[in-house]
Design a protein around this motif. Structure first.
Motif, PDB file in Angstrom:
ATOM      1  N   GLY A 195       4.469   6.189  -8.983  1.00 30.21           N
ATOM      2  CA  GLY A 195       4.820   6.978  -9.582  1.00 30.21           C
ATOM      3  C   GLY A 195       4.328   8.398  -8.450  1.00 30.21           C
ATOM      4  N   PRO A 196       3.690   8.884  -8.466  1.00 32.06           N
ATOM      5  CA  PRO A 196       3.033  10.025  -7.402  1.00 32.06           C
ATOM      6  C   PRO A 196       2.654   9.524  -6.220  1.00 32.06           C
ATOM      7  CG  PRO A 196       1.918   9.786  -9.376  1.00 32.06           C
ATOM      8  CD  PRO A 196       2.272   8.289  -9.464  1.00 32.06           C
ATOM      9  N   TYR A 197       2.969   8.654  -5.184  1.00 32.21           N
ATOM     10  CA  TYR A 197       2.842   8.229  -4.190  1.00 32.21           C
ATOM     11  C   TYR A 197       3.991   8.071  -3.365  1.00 32.21           C
ATOM     12  CZ  TYR A 197      -1.568   5.901  -5.379  1.00 32.21           C
ATOM     13  OH  TYR A 197      -2.719   5.969  -5.780  1.00 32.21           O
ATOM     14  N   ASP A 198       4.043   9.302  -2.813  1.00 27.57           N
ATOM     15  CA  ASP A 198       5.741   8.756  -1.730  1.00 27.57           C
ATOM     16  C   ASP A 198       5.765   8.040  -0.519  1.00 27.57           C
ATOM     17  OD1 ASP A 198       4.106  12.355  -0.783  1.00 27.57           O
ATOM     18  OD2 ASP A 198       3.558  10.373  -0.423  1.00 27.57           O
ATOM     19  N   SER A 199       5.086   6.800   0.168  1.00 29.93           N
ATOM     20  CA  SER A 199       5.021   6.594   1.135  1.00 29.93           C
ATOM     21  C   SER A 199       4.250   5.590   1.191  1.00 29.93           C
ATOM     22  CB  SER A 199       4.110   7.871   2.141  1.00 29.93           C
ATOM     23  OG  SER A 199       4.776   9.098   2.463  1.00 29.93           O
ATOM     24  N   TRP A 200       5.210   4.073   0.976  1.00 34.03           N
ATOM     25  CA  TRP A 200       5.315   2.351   0.871  1.00 34.03           C
ATOM     26  C   TRP A 200       5.139   1.699   2.045  1.00 34.03           C
ATOM     27  CZ3 TRP A 200       3.701   1.045  -4.506  1.00 34.03           C
ATOM     28  CH2 TRP A 200       4.661   2.119  -4.705  1.00 34.03           C
ATOM     29  N   CYS A 239       1.137  -1.327  -0.115  1.00 28.48           N
ATOM     30  CA  CYS A 239       0.014   0.239  -0.126  1.00 28.48           C
ATOM     31  C   CYS A 239       0.912   0.802  -0.118  1.00 28.48           C
ATOM     32  CB  CYS A 239      -1.057   0.371   1.148  1.00 28.48           C
ATOM     33  SG  CYS A 239      -0.087   0.478   2.874  1.00 28.48           S
ATOM     34  N   ALA A 240       0.274   2.439  -0.323  1.00 33.80           N
ATOM     35  CA  ALA A 240       0.835   3.642  -0.827  1.00 33.80           C
ATOM     36  C   ALA A 240       0.433   4.642  -0.504  1.00 33.80           C
ATOM     37  CB  ALA A 240       2.176   3.891  -1.765  1.00 33.80           C
ATOM     38  N   ALA A 241       0.547   5.935   0.313  1.00 35.55           N
ATOM     39  CA  ALA A 241      -0.118   6.877   0.490  1.00 35.55           C
ATOM     40  C   ALA A 241       0.618   8.050  -0.426  1.00 35.55           C
ATOM     41  CB  ALA A 241       0.154   7.586   1.934  1.00 35.55           C
ATOM     42  N   GLY A 242      -0.693   8.596  -1.350  1.00 39.15           N
ATOM     43  CA  GLY A 242      -0.291  10.063  -2.370  1.00 39.15           C
ATOM     44  C   GLY A 242      -1.396  11.057  -2.081  1.00 39.15           C
ATOM     45  N   ILE A 243      -0.919  11.799  -3.089  1.00 33.97           N
ATOM     46  CA  ILE A 243      -2.255  12.572  -3.131  1.00 33.97           C
ATOM     47  C   ILE A 243      -3.991  12.479  -4.435  1.00 33.97           C
ATOM     48  CG2 ILE A 243      -2.729  15.103  -4.000  1.00 33.97           C
ATOM     49  CD1 ILE A 243      -0.713  15.068  -1.463  1.00 33.97           C
ATOM     50  N   VAL A 244      -3.220  12.052  -4.853  1.00 32.05           N
ATOM     51  CA  VAL A 244      -4.434  11.407  -5.938  1.00 32.05           C
ATOM     52  C   VAL A 244      -4.251  10.153  -5.682  1.00 32.05           C
ATOM     53  CG1 VAL A 244      -4.400  13.866  -7.244  1.00 32.05           C
ATOM     54  CG2 VAL A 244      -3.187  11.716  -8.000  1.00 32.05           C
TER      55      VAL A 244
END
Length: 122
Positions: free
Chosen positions: A107-112, A96-101
């Motif tokens: 690519g757009p996810y910055d926390s994994w 799972c990953a956290a991002g803005i959209v």
């Protein structure tokens, strides 16, 4: 420290079900879109599903539509992936990953998270 932790993976027979959880610590998931991705040996990481911050937008990869359901419980700071009718091709490490959209590209996810293994086999 921002951290995502996946759980719920395991070994299941074809046709079975699993529910994966993605729990956050160090930050609230309320402000994040969450994506589920998977990576099988020798293959690229692929997007499975994602849910927007509000839960109003949800996307699924064609390969899992009708079988997987993503949901979020912001009170528990957790996002779930219910996986039904599992197939051997679903075998992979799930992240799972956290991002803005909500988007099915990594690519757009910055926390994994660190990933959880799902194995579908008889």
């Amino acid at each position: 420290q921002l951290q995502l932790v996946e759980s719920g993976g395991g070994l299941v027979q074809p046709g079975g079900s699993l529910r994966l959880s993605c729990a956050a610590s160090g930050f609230t998931l309320d402000y994040s879109a969450i994506g589920w991705f998977r990576q099988a040996p020798g293959k690229e990481r692929e997007g499975v599903s994602c849910i927007s911050r509000s839960g109003g937008m949800i996307n699924y990869a064609d390969s899992v539509k009708g079988r997987f359901t993503i949901s979020r419980d912001n009170a528990k700071n957790t996002v779930y992936l219910q996986m039904n009718s599992l197939k051997p091709d679903d075998t992979a490490v799930y992240y799972c990953a956290a991002g803005i959209v909500c988007i099915l590209a990594p690519g757009p996810y910055d926390s994994w998270g660190q990933g959880t293994q799902v194995t579908v086999s008889s």
